[in-house]
Design an enzyme around this catalytic site. Structure first.
Site, PDB file in Angstrom:
ATOM      1  N   PRO A  13       0.799  -1.230   0.000  1.00  8.86           N
ATOM      2  CA  PRO A  13       0.000   0.000   0.000  1.00  8.86           C
ATOM      3  C   PRO A  13       0.831   1.280   0.000  1.00  8.86           C
ATOM      4  O   PRO A  13       1.866   1.360   0.668  1.00  8.86           O
ATOM      5  CB  PRO A  13      -0.814  -0.107   1.298  1.00  8.86           C
ATOM      6  CG  PRO A  13      -0.041  -1.054   2.151  1.00  8.86           C
ATOM      7  CD  PRO A  13       0.586  -2.035   1.208  1.00  8.86           C
ATOM      8  N   ASN A  14       0.320   2.237  -0.760  1.00  7.01           N
ATOM      9  CA  ASN A  14       0.871   3.596  -0.878  1.00  7.01           C
ATOM     10  C   ASN A  14       2.171   3.668  -1.681  1.00  7.01           C
ATOM     11  O   ASN A  14       2.675   4.755  -1.949  1.00  7.01           O
ATOM     12  CB  ASN A  14       1.073   4.234   0.509  1.00  7.01           C
ATOM     13  CG  ASN A  14      -0.234   4.345   1.260  1.00  7.01           C
ATOM     14  OD1 ASN A  14      -1.197   4.922   0.745  1.00  7.01           O
ATOM     15  ND2 ASN A  14      -0.302   3.780   2.452  1.00  7.01           N
ATOM     16  N   ARG A  21       5.519  10.750  -2.719  1.00  8.11           N
ATOM     17  CA  ARG A  21       5.215  10.422  -1.312  1.00  8.11           C
ATOM     18  C   ARG A  21       6.466  10.586  -0.450  1.00  8.11           C
ATOM     19  O   ARG A  21       7.429   9.821  -0.576  1.00  8.11           O
ATOM     20  CB  ARG A  21       4.734   8.970  -1.226  1.00  8.11           C
ATOM     21  CG  ARG A  21       4.484   8.506   0.180  1.00  8.11           C
ATOM     22  CD  ARG A  21       4.282   7.003   0.266  1.00  8.11           C
ATOM     23  NE  ARG A  21       4.082   6.607   1.648  1.00  8.11           N
ATOM     24  CZ  ARG A  21       4.252   5.380   2.105  1.00  8.11           C
ATOM     25  NH1 ARG A  21       4.610   4.403   1.278  1.00  8.11           N
ATOM     26  NH2 ARG A  21       4.062   5.106   3.368  1.00  8.11           N
ATOM     27  N   ASN A  77       7.707  -5.704  -0.530  1.00 12.60           N
ATOM     28  CA  ASN A  77       7.662  -4.533   0.337  1.00 12.60           C
ATOM     29  C   ASN A  77       6.188  -4.385   0.689  1.00 12.60           C
ATOM     30  O   ASN A  77       5.397  -3.881  -0.111  1.00 12.60           O
ATOM     31  CB  ASN A  77       8.193  -3.284  -0.362  1.00 12.60           C
ATOM     32  CG  ASN A  77       8.189  -2.088   0.577  1.00 12.60           C
ATOM     33  OD1 ASN A  77       7.606  -2.124   1.664  1.00 12.60           O
ATOM     34  ND2 ASN A  77       8.845  -1.004   0.151  1.00 12.60           N
ATOM     35  N   GLU A 101      11.677  -9.912   2.652  1.00  6.54           N
ATOM     36  CA  GLU A 101      11.013  -8.658   3.019  1.00  6.54           C
ATOM     37  C   GLU A 101      11.973  -7.507   2.741  1.00  6.54           C
ATOM     38  O   GLU A 101      13.136  -7.577   3.143  1.00  6.54           O
ATOM     39  CB  GLU A 101      10.694  -8.720   4.518  1.00  6.54           C
ATOM     40  CG  GLU A 101      10.255  -7.429   5.140  1.00  6.54           C
ATOM     41  CD  GLU A 101      10.158  -7.536   6.676  1.00  6.54           C
ATOM     42  OE1 GLU A 101      10.508  -8.596   7.246  1.00  6.54           O
ATOM     43  OE2 GLU A 101       9.739  -6.542   7.289  1.00  6.54           O
ATOM     44  N   HIS A 103      12.411  -3.052   2.527  1.00 10.54           N
ATOM     45  CA  HIS A 103      11.908  -1.705   2.809  1.00 10.54           C
ATOM     46  C   HIS A 103      12.880  -0.692   2.246  1.00 10.54           C
ATOM     47  O   HIS A 103      14.099  -0.885   2.326  1.00 10.54           O
ATOM     48  CB  HIS A 103      11.754  -1.477   4.315  1.00 10.54           C
ATOM     49  CG  HIS A 103      10.824  -2.446   4.938  1.00 10.54           C
ATOM     50  ND1 HIS A 103       9.460  -2.348   4.802  1.00 10.54           N
ATOM     51  CD2 HIS A 103      11.057  -3.582   5.643  1.00 10.54           C
ATOM     52  CE1 HIS A 103       8.892  -3.369   5.412  1.00 10.54           C
ATOM     53  NE2 HIS A 103       9.837  -4.139   5.908  1.00 10.54           N
ATOM     54  N   ARG A 110      13.062   4.502  12.645  1.00  8.99           N
ATOM     55  CA  ARG A 110      11.897   5.395  12.514  1.00  8.99           C
ATOM     56  C   ARG A 110      10.979   5.271  13.744  1.00  8.99           C
ATOM     57  O   ARG A 110      11.434   4.908  14.820  1.00  8.99           O
ATOM     58  CB  ARG A 110      11.181   5.078  11.190  1.00  8.99           C
ATOM     59  CG  ARG A 110      12.094   5.336   9.965  1.00  8.99           C
ATOM     60  CD  ARG A 110      11.373   5.118   8.667  1.00  8.99           C
ATOM     61  NE  ARG A 110      10.250   6.028   8.534  1.00  8.99           N
ATOM     62  CZ  ARG A 110       9.260   5.879   7.630  1.00  8.99           C
ATOM     63  NH1 ARG A 110       9.297   4.847   6.797  1.00  8.99           N
ATOM     64  NH2 ARG A 110       8.278   6.743   7.572  1.00  8.99           N
TER      65      ARG A 110
HETATM   66  C1  DQA Z   1       8.107   0.987   3.990  1.00  9.30           C
HETATM   67  C2  DQA Z   1       8.164   1.244   5.505  1.00  9.30           C
HETATM   68  C3  DQA Z   1       6.795   1.097   6.126  1.00  9.30           C
HETATM   69  O1  DQA Z   1       6.857   1.366   7.518  1.00  9.30           O
HETATM   70  C4  DQA Z   1       5.818   2.075   5.498  1.00  9.30           C
HETATM   71  O2  DQA Z   1       4.528   1.889   6.036  1.00  9.30           O
HETATM   72  C5  DQA Z   1       5.813   2.010   4.015  1.00  9.30           C
HETATM   73  C6  DQA Z   1       7.086   1.857   3.306  1.00  9.30           C
HETATM   74  C7  DQA Z   1       9.467   1.231   3.319  1.00  9.30           C
HETATM   75  O3  DQA Z   1       9.633   0.781   2.185  1.00  9.30           O
HETATM   76  O4  DQA Z   1      10.332   1.890   3.894  1.00  9.30           O
HETATM   77  O5  DQA Z   1       4.778   2.149   3.384  1.00  9.30           O
HETATM   78  O6  DQA Z   1       7.776  -0.389   3.782  1.00  9.30           O
END
Ligand code: DQA
Length: 151
Positions: A13-14, A21, A77, A101, A103, A110
């Protein structure tokens, strides 16, 4: 010898909004730019990659189920689902192929709610904090490890 050559790349998501973003955290590349980097590496490694993005937890799970028998591994991700999704955790454990996984940001540096990954105990490995290179580092390492195990 099995040729380890098909990989599923999932963006959660996002991540479709990458580029605009929070660029100070996630960088200025779009998701298409990141997929291009992954595809560039796939040529070098002589593997096929299938890249998808979804904002929906169940859709990500459906993609992983649909890939059973078709891929040798998955790089995901999962965005914020990383920190919440027992369903994705269970899915990763249920499918027969290994999942990595990734990121973009270093989630451990964070907010405290990002320090816990529900996926962590289910995945083969995790890479965080290298920006788009988290994906390519994961793909390279997974392909090399699978091929080494097959040799
Ligand atoms: C993320 C880190 C997550 O905490 C966050 O909600 C994201 C992006 C990253 O790629 O750094 O949407 O997965």
């Amino acid at each position: 010898m099995t040729l380890r050559n098909r990989f599923l790349i999932l963006h959660g998501p996002n991540l479709n909004l990458l580029g605009t973003r929070e660029p100070g955290i996630y960088g200025s590349l779009t998701i298409h730019d990141i997929d291009e980097h992954i595809r560039g590496l796939s040529v070098e490694l002589e593997v096929d990659v299938e890249c998808h993005q979804s904002n929906h937890e169940g859709a990500l799970i459906d993609l992983m189920h649909g890939a059973i028998g078709h891929v040798d591994g998955c790089i995901i991700n999962a965005g914020a689902y990383t920190h919440t999704s027992i369903a994705l955790h269970d899915c990763i454990k249920a499918v027969p192929y290994p999942t990595i996984e990734v990121h973009l940001s270093n989630i451990h540096a964070r907010e405290p709610f990002r320090h816990v990954s529900r996926l962590g105990p289910a995945v083969r490995a995790s890479i965080a904090g290298f920006g788009w290179r988290s994906y390519t580092a994961a793909l390279r390492a997974l392909v090399e490890q699978l091929r080494e195990a097959d040799a």
